[in-house]
Enzyme design. Structure first.
Site, PDB file in Angstrom:
ATOM      1  N   SER A   3       0.831  -1.207   0.000  1.00 48.53           N
ATOM      2  CA  SER A   3       0.000   0.000   0.000  1.00 48.53           C
ATOM      3  C   SER A   3       0.864   1.255   0.000  1.00 48.53           C
ATOM      4  CB  SER A   3      -0.942   0.007   1.209  1.00 48.53           C
ATOM      5  OG  SER A   3      -0.196  -0.039   2.407  1.00 48.53           O
ATOM      6  N   TYR A   4       2.004   1.233   0.686  1.00 51.30           N
ATOM      7  CA  TYR A   4       2.908   2.386   0.699  1.00 51.30           C
ATOM      8  C   TYR A   4       3.463   2.635  -0.702  1.00 51.30           C
ATOM      9  CZ  TYR A   4       6.890   5.366   1.641  1.00 51.30           C
ATOM     10  OH  TYR A   4       7.792   6.391   1.613  1.00 51.30           O
ATOM     11  N   ALA A   5       3.930   1.576  -1.354  1.00 50.60           N
ATOM     12  CA  ALA A   5       4.499   1.721  -2.704  1.00 50.60           C
ATOM     13  C   ALA A   5       3.447   2.224  -3.688  1.00 50.60           C
ATOM     14  CB  ALA A   5       5.077   0.389  -3.175  1.00 50.60           C
ATOM     15  N   LYS A   8       2.703   5.936  -2.958  1.00 46.46           N
ATOM     16  CA  LYS A   8       3.825   6.787  -3.360  1.00 46.46           C
ATOM     17  C   LYS A   8       3.845   6.947  -4.881  1.00 46.46           C
ATOM     18  CE  LYS A   8       8.592   7.609  -2.118  1.00 46.46           C
ATOM     19  NZ  LYS A   8       9.689   7.181  -1.262  1.00 46.46           N
TER      20      LYS A   8
END
Length: 98
Positions: A3-5, A8
């Site tokens: 989810s972070y990737a 971003k």
């Protein structure tokens, strides 16, 4: 970290799209993608900076001045022709992984 990737990547794309749209209104849009900086969001870099620094090609975690330099550049006349780019300020981590 999926989810972070994804989020971003979404912000990087949004930066590019906003730059294209807002250029006609004389608004310059660019972004900064920070690496390991000691902060409330990055408690590992804050609490274990020496260990994190061993994984950073620059050999240290980021300092306030590192981020300030990128922000000043983008906000100054020197960065006025930079549009839609995301400047990575991470001590070389991204290029070391690639």
């Amino acid at each position: 970290t999926y989810s972070y990737a994804a989020s971003k990547a979404g912000l990087i794309h949004l930066t590019r799209r906003m730059a294209l749209r807002l250029a006609r209104d004389n608004v310059v849009v660019s972004g900064i993608a920070p690496g390991a900086f000691p902060s409330e969001m990055n408690k590992e870099a804050r609490d274990h900076g020496d260990a994190v620094a061993q994984r950073v090609p620059a050999g240290r975690v980021g300092a306030t001045e590192d981020m300030a330099g990128a922000a000043i550049y983008l906000a100054s006349r020197a960065g006025d022709y930079v549009m839609g780019e995301t400047i990575v300020v991470d001590g070389g981590v991204t290029i070391a992984r690639g």
